[in-house]
Scaffold this active site. Structure first.
Site, short mmCIF file in Angstrom:
data_model
loop_
_atom_site.label_atom_id
_atom_site.label_comp_id
_atom_site.label_asym_id
_atom_site.label_seq_id
_atom_site.Cartn_x
_atom_site.Cartn_y
_atom_site.Cartn_z
N ASP A 153 0.92 -1.17 0.12
CA ASP A 153 -0.06 -0.06 -0.20
C ASP A 153 0.89 1.26 0.17
O ASP A 153 1.97 1.23 0.58
CB ASP A 153 -1.04 -0.03 1.28
CG ASP A 153 -2.04 0.99 1.15
OD1 ASP A 153 -3.18 0.51 1.34
OD2 ASP A 153 -1.96 2.16 1.02
N ASN A 178 -4.13 7.02 -0.06
CA ASN A 178 -5.58 7.17 0.43
C ASN A 178 -5.93 5.97 1.53
O ASN A 178 -7.09 5.56 1.68
CB ASN A 178 -6.37 6.85 -0.93
CG ASN A 178 -7.95 7.47 -0.38
OD1 ASN A 178 -8.14 7.98 0.44
ND2 ASN A 178 -8.87 6.69 -1.18
N SER A 208 -16.62 -3.31 -10.24
CA SER A 208 -17.60 -2.58 -9.82
C SER A 208 -18.71 -2.71 -10.76
O SER A 208 -19.00 -2.81 -11.95
CB SER A 208 -17.37 -0.86 -10.00
OG SER A 208 -18.29 -0.14 -9.90
N THR A 258 -20.49 -0.38 -11.48
CA THR A 258 -20.84 0.94 -12.51
C THR A 258 -20.47 0.28 -13.71
O THR A 258 -20.96 1.13 -14.80
CB THR A 258 -19.47 1.90 -12.04
OG1 THR A 258 -19.62 3.08 -12.39
CG2 THR A 258 -18.07 1.21 -12.16
N TYR A 311 -13.30 7.06 -13.92
CA TYR A 311 -13.15 6.07 -12.75
C TYR A 311 -13.70 4.85 -13.38
O TYR A 311 -13.26 3.96 -13.38
CB TYR A 311 -13.84 6.40 -11.35
CG TYR A 311 -13.98 5.33 -10.68
CD1 TYR A 311 -13.06 4.43 -10.03
CD2 TYR A 311 -15.61 4.86 -10.55
CE1 TYR A 311 -13.72 3.45 -9.12
CE2 TYR A 311 -16.01 3.82 -9.78
CZ TYR A 311 -15.02 3.11 -9.18
OH TYR A 311 -15.31 1.96 -8.36
N LYS A 328 -12.30 0.54 -14.71
CA LYS A 328 -12.77 -0.58 -14.30
C LYS A 328 -13.12 -1.39 -15.52
O LYS A 328 -12.74 -2.65 -15.73
CB LYS A 328 -14.20 -0.67 -13.33
CG LYS A 328 -13.85 0.19 -11.92
CD LYS A 328 -12.69 -0.80 -11.22
CE LYS A 328 -12.37 -0.18 -10.11
NZ LYS A 328 -11.14 -0.65 -9.36
N ASN A 346 -19.56 9.27 -0.42
CA ASN A 346 -20.39 8.06 -0.34
C ASN A 346 -21.45 8.33 0.81
O ASN A 346 -21.50 8.85 1.78
CB ASN A 346 -19.73 6.77 -0.12
CG ASN A 346 -18.77 6.36 -1.19
OD1 ASN A 346 -17.70 6.55 -1.17
ND2 ASN A 346 -19.32 6.33 -2.28
N ARG A 395 -27.86 14.26 -8.08
CA ARG A 395 -26.47 14.33 -8.41
C ARG A 395 -26.14 13.99 -9.65
O ARG A 395 -26.87 12.70 -10.14
CB ARG A 395 -25.55 13.58 -7.43
CG ARG A 395 -24.35 13.55 -7.42
CD ARG A 395 -23.61 12.85 -6.37
NE ARG A 395 -23.88 11.28 -6.31
CZ ARG A 395 -23.28 10.55 -5.42
NH1 ARG A 395 -22.31 10.94 -4.59
NH2 ARG A 395 -23.55 9.35 -5.53
C1 UD1 Z 1 -20.23 5.37 -6.67
C2 UD1 Z 1 -20.05 4.34 -7.94
C3 UD1 Z 1 -19.21 2.97 -7.62
C4 UD1 Z 1 -18.13 3.39 -6.80
C5 UD1 Z 1 -18.43 4.22 -5.60
C6 UD1 Z 1 -17.30 4.56 -4.99
C7 UD1 Z 1 -21.54 4.42 -9.90
C8 UD1 Z 1 -22.80 4.03 -10.42
N1 UD1 Z 1 -21.37 3.90 -8.48
O1 UD1 Z 1 -21.26 4.46 -6.10
O2 UD1 Z 1 -18.93 2.48 -9.00
O3 UD1 Z 1 -17.49 2.16 -6.75
O4 UD1 Z 1 -19.23 5.30 -6.13
O5 UD1 Z 1 -17.14 5.64 -4.40
O6 UD1 Z 1 -20.81 5.22 -10.44
N2 UD1 Z 1 -26.27 9.88 -1.91
C9 UD1 Z 1 -27.25 10.94 -1.22
N3 UD1 Z 1 -26.53 11.68 -0.39
C10 UD1 Z 1 -25.08 11.82 -0.32
C11 UD1 Z 1 -24.27 10.52 -0.69
C12 UD1 Z 1 -25.10 9.90 -1.72
O7 UD1 Z 1 -28.37 10.92 -1.52
O8 UD1 Z 1 -24.60 12.64 0.54
C13 UD1 Z 1 -27.09 8.81 -2.81
C14 UD1 Z 1 -26.50 8.78 -4.13
O9 UD1 Z 1 -27.45 9.79 -4.88
C15 UD1 Z 1 -26.73 7.31 -4.36
C16 UD1 Z 1 -26.57 6.48 -3.27
O10 UD1 Z 1 -26.91 7.69 -1.87
O11 UD1 Z 1 -28.18 7.19 -4.87
C17 UD1 Z 1 -25.38 5.93 -3.04
O12 UD1 Z 1 -24.50 6.80 -3.36
P1 UD1 Z 1 -22.80 6.52 -3.16
O13 UD1 Z 1 -22.65 6.09 -1.69
O14 UD1 Z 1 -21.80 7.63 -3.66
O15 UD1 Z 1 -22.50 5.25 -4.12
P2 UD1 Z 1 -22.72 4.96 -5.54
O16 UD1 Z 1 -23.00 6.53 -6.27
O17 UD1 Z 1 -23.92 4.35 -5.93
#
Ligand code: UD1
Length: 340
Positions: free
Chosen positions: A32, A36, A125, A127, A150, A154, A200, A295
């Site tokens: 590592d 990060n 992923s 994704t 990103y 993948k 996330n 978003r």
């Molecule tokens: C994304 C990527 C995934 C990646 C991951 C790593 C896509 C489809 N997915 O996941 O491949 O491995 O990031 O970081 O590109 N949300 C809110 N408020 C927030 C944060 C998130 O409402 O403050 C919602 C988002 O709109 C989403 C869900 O929560 O619907 C999950 O979001 P998040 O945890 O960022 O993951 P993904 O976007 O699904």
């Protein structure tokens, strides 16, 4: 004890996988570069597994250092390659950082282990599916044009691995397509360590609950879902970690040939509002949240068909949303009581 190289082994999924490897009788060797991740996770891991795992700090893009590592750690029988950047938004702003690190590290690893019999597990992923036409999405669903650099790394990495299997540069490869990993180890000694403001959902929820953030915004409530918020397949990181052990075991079997790919999810989708409600119900902590705009780049809904993982990988996720939320909360509380 088979020696397994775990790149990115101090990161979120990597560290949980190190624990599961030791529990299954493997000897993890961590590489590592700490770009990060945090060195204190090495001590935390030692508390869980009872010894300090082998650790080498360097960037896999540095071929000279990688060659020295391979000479210093002979007998690696498997490689689990987590090391990569993963912030979707950052990748749009700084694509070359993503193409360089995520792709060069993979190519370098394949080059140095070309003539060595090491099986390869790759962190992919969901994704790659974009917004699937059919849900739950199976591994046969078409790979859609990537929404971000990103996501593209993948897709490209999966292609590189397939080509390398065809040419014989690597014998056995399993790509694991993760859905949304959340939660933390039951000891609350390791978990997700977001850099700066979390992107996330679950780290944002726990940081809001502990008072580090004022409120959480739900990104859109006008999607075509039961309550209007997006649907994802959330999976406990410990379940996810165990799937990597299952992948090594499958490849150790003589019947396994070439390249295969598996979905790692629970097979169930939950909306953002359901996750918030689950967090509140499990922990008893009320969340300050508001509904905001969508978003950019978010898919509306995705969850995985996990039949192939159950039948071929012999792996299924066991832990439910309640355990995911409770363990994420315990980890956040641990962090607030043990600031670095
Ligand atoms: C994304 C990527 C995934 C990646 C991951 C790593 C896509 C489809 N997915 O996941 O491949 O491995 O990031 O970081 O590109 N949300 C809110 N408020 C927030 C944060 C998130 O409402 O403050 C919602 C988002 O709109 C989403 C869900 O929560 O619907 C999950 O979001 P998040 O945890 O960022 O993951 P993904 O976007 O699904």
């Amino acid at each position: 004890m088979a020696k397994i190289l775990v790149t990115g082994g101090l990161g979120y999924i990597g560290s949980h996988t190190v624990v599961e490897l030791v529990a299954a009788g493997y000897e993890p060797v961590i590489v590592d570069d700490l770009s990060n991740s945090n060195i204190k996770i090495l001590d935390q891991l030692s508390k869980i597994i009872g010894f300090k795992p082998a650790f080498h700090q360097f960037d896999l893009c540095d071929m000279e250092k990688l060659e020295k590592f391979v000479a210093a750690e002979p007998g690696i029988e498997g490689i689990i390659h987590f090391a990569a950047f993963k912030a979707v938004g950052e990748s749009v702003k700084n694509p070359l950082k993503y193409y360089h690190t995520n792709i060069a590290s993979l190519v370098n690893l394949l080059k140095v282990y070309k003539d060595k019999p090491a099986d390869f597990v790759f962190s992919s992923s969901c994704t790659v599916y974009g917004q699937p036409d059919i849900l739950p999405v199976t591994e046969d669903a078409p790979v859609k044009p990537a929404q971000s650099p990103y996501g593209n790394t993948k897709q490209i990495a999966e292609e590189i691995l397939k080509d390398a299997v065809v040419s014989g540069d690597v014998k056995k490869v399993i790509a694991l397509r993760y859905f949304n990993p959340v939660g933390a180890h039951e000891s609350a000694l390791i978990g997700e360590l977001p850099n700066g403001v979390p992107q996330n959902l679950v780290p944002f929820i726990t940081q809001t609950a502990i008072g580090k953030r004022e409120k959480i915004t739900v990104f859109g409530n006008d999607y075509n879902t039961k309550d209007g918020s997006c649907i994802r397949d959330y999976i406990h990181v410990v379940d996810l970690a165990k799937a990597h052990v299952a992948a090594l075991k499958l490849m150790a079997n003589n019947d396994f040939k070439g390249y295969d790919v598996f979905n790692l999810g629970t097979g169930n989708g939950n909306t953002v509002l359901e996750i918030i409600a689950a967090f509140e119900n499990t922990t008893g902590v009320k969340l300050n949240y508001e509904i905001g705009p969508r978003r950019e780049g978010d898919v509306e809904k995705v969850w995985g068909d996990v039949t192939k993982s159950a039948n071929v990988l012999k792996w299924t996720a066991k832990l439910g949303i309640d355990v995911m939320m409770a363990s994420a909360w315990e980890w956040e509380k641990y962090l607030s009581q043990n600031p670095s």
